[in-house]
Design an enzyme around this catalytic site. Structure first.
Site, PDB file in Angstrom:
ATOM      1  N   TYR A  27      -2.697  -1.255  10.409  1.00 12.24           N
ATOM      2  CA  TYR A  27      -2.628  -1.424   8.958  1.00 12.24           C
ATOM      3  C   TYR A  27      -1.281  -0.917   8.428  1.00 12.24           C
ATOM      4  O   TYR A  27      -0.595  -1.610   7.661  1.00 12.24           O
ATOM      5  CB  TYR A  27      -3.788  -0.652   8.316  1.00 12.24           C
ATOM      6  CG  TYR A  27      -3.881  -0.788   6.820  1.00 12.24           C
ATOM      7  CD1 TYR A  27      -4.470  -1.907   6.247  1.00 12.24           C
ATOM      8  CD2 TYR A  27      -3.397   0.209   5.980  1.00 12.24           C
ATOM      9  CE1 TYR A  27      -4.570  -2.038   4.867  1.00 12.24           C
ATOM     10  CE2 TYR A  27      -3.492   0.092   4.599  1.00 12.24           C
ATOM     11  CZ  TYR A  27      -4.086  -1.034   4.049  1.00 12.24           C
ATOM     12  OH  TYR A  27      -4.181  -1.150   2.685  1.00 12.24           O
ATOM     13  N   SER A  82       0.868  -1.187   0.000  1.00  9.42           N
ATOM     14  CA  SER A  82       0.000   0.000   0.000  1.00  9.42           C
ATOM     15  C   SER A  82       0.896   1.227   0.000  1.00  9.42           C
ATOM     16  O   SER A  82       2.077   1.131   0.377  1.00  9.42           O
ATOM     17  CB  SER A  82      -0.856  -0.009   1.275  1.00  9.42           C
ATOM     18  OG  SER A  82      -1.373   1.280   1.546  1.00  9.42           O
TER      19      SER A  82
HETATM   20  C1  BGC Z   1      -6.268   1.719   1.721  1.00 11.58           C
HETATM   21  C2  BGC Z   1      -7.384   2.634   1.271  1.00 11.58           C
HETATM   22  C3  BGC Z   1      -6.918   4.082   1.252  1.00 11.58           C
HETATM   23  C4  BGC Z   1      -5.611   4.214   0.496  1.00 11.58           C
HETATM   24  C5  BGC Z   1      -5.063   5.643   0.536  1.00 11.58           C
HETATM   25  C6  BGC Z   1      -5.032   1.975   0.909  1.00 11.58           C
HETATM   26  O1  BGC Z   1      -4.010   1.161   1.368  1.00 11.58           O
HETATM   27  O2  BGC Z   1      -6.686   0.379   1.576  1.00 11.58           O
HETATM   28  O3  BGC Z   1      -8.487   2.495   2.141  1.00 11.58           O
HETATM   29  O4  BGC Z   1      -7.901   4.890   0.643  1.00 11.58           O
HETATM   30  O5  BGC Z   1      -4.652   3.344   1.034  1.00 11.58           O
HETATM   31  O6  BGC Z   1      -5.010   6.149   1.827  1.00 11.58           O
END
Ligand code: BGC
Length: 261
Positions: free
Chosen positions: A158, A145
């Site tokens: 996360y 991410s």
């Molecule tokens: C998340 C999203 C978020 C994006 C930007 C991703 O890793 O799953 O929910 O909108 O990051 O912040």
């Protein structure tokens, strides 16, 4: 399309929705054979398999908990039994939820770390084991991410999981580079997936997020799938240990747009 991907065999964890389904479909278009893993959404996984077949590939949906050794082994076995081998392993399954950190329960912490980080470890371990034991060229793609790089208040678990995925990817990329296994991550930004459906259905929240993207739009899952196809193919043959951000520029410090600072 990448010719070398024709008839290659892939396993995709969390393939029943969002980015996982988009990658499944794209791999179908590449005429690959795909094991579409799901945890609870059998219908979503079957729909992904239909997309694969419609596109000209082969597919099978397999239920497994990727947070366990038995779960990932079940996926290896399904690939070998149905399609003869494994060439590409995509650790895509992920989850998120929002809590202020002083109120984040140990249970929520463990759930997110288990799917997003331990799942990547276990999936990679199973794939590496298969590649090494069979002396086989292999390819692993981990779904990270933008938050492997950008801190994200109220999503500490996360962000911690994705930071872990970054160094795990880099480490095993180095460890297995001489054994013909490439390992890379993809770092999606704000993508139009079920994880974000509620947020982006609210015009104000959508506008807030869009402001943080220099390209001024939310990404489509197919744009992440394109990155996965490239990383899976020989067109990226000299690439290992990277995170390929697919984020419309979100990681470029958009607050500086306009020359402030
Ligand atoms: C998340 C999203 C978020 C994006 C930007 C991703 O890793 O799953 O929910 O909108 O990051 O912040």
């Amino acid at each position: 399309m990448y010719k070398d991907l024709n008839n290659k065999v892939a396993v995709i964890t969390g393939g029943s929705k969002g980015i996982g389904t988009a990658i499944s479909k794209r791999f179908g278009e590449e005429k690959m054979s795909v094991v579409v893993n799901y945890n609870s959404d059998a219908n979503g996984a079957e729909a992904a398999v239909e997309e694969i077949k419609k596109a000209g590939g082969q597919g099978i949906a397999v239920q497994a908990n990727i947070g366990t050794e038995e779960g990932v082994q079940k996926l290896i076995n399904a690939a070998v039994d149905n399609f003869g081998t494994v060439d590409v392993w995509v650790n895509n399954a992920g989850m998120e939820n929002q809590h202020e950190t002083h109120e984040l329960s140990l249970q929520d912490w463990e759930k997110v770390i288990n799917v997003n980080l331990t799942g990547v470890f276990l999936g990679s371990k199973a794939a590496l084991n298969y590649f090494v034991k069979n002396n086989k060229k292999g390819n692993i793609i981990n779904m990270s991410s933008v938050h492997e790089q950008i801190p994200w208040p109220t999503f500490a678990h996360y962000a911690a999981s994705k930071g872990g995925v970054k160094l795990f990817t880099e480490t095993i990329a180095m460890e297995y580079a001489a054994r013909n296994v490439r390992v890379n991550s993809i770092g999606p930004g704000a993508i139009n997936t079920p994880i974000n459906a509620k947020k982006f259905a609210d015009p104000e929240q959508l506008a807030n997020t869009t402001k943080m993207v220099p390209m001024q739009r939310i990404g489509d899952p197919s744009e992440v799938a394109s990155a996965a196809a490239w990383l899976a193919s020989d067109q990226s043959s000299y690439v290992t240990g990277i995170t390929l951000f697919v984020d419309g520029g979100m990681t470029l410090y958009p607050a500086f747009q306009g020359g402030q600072g």
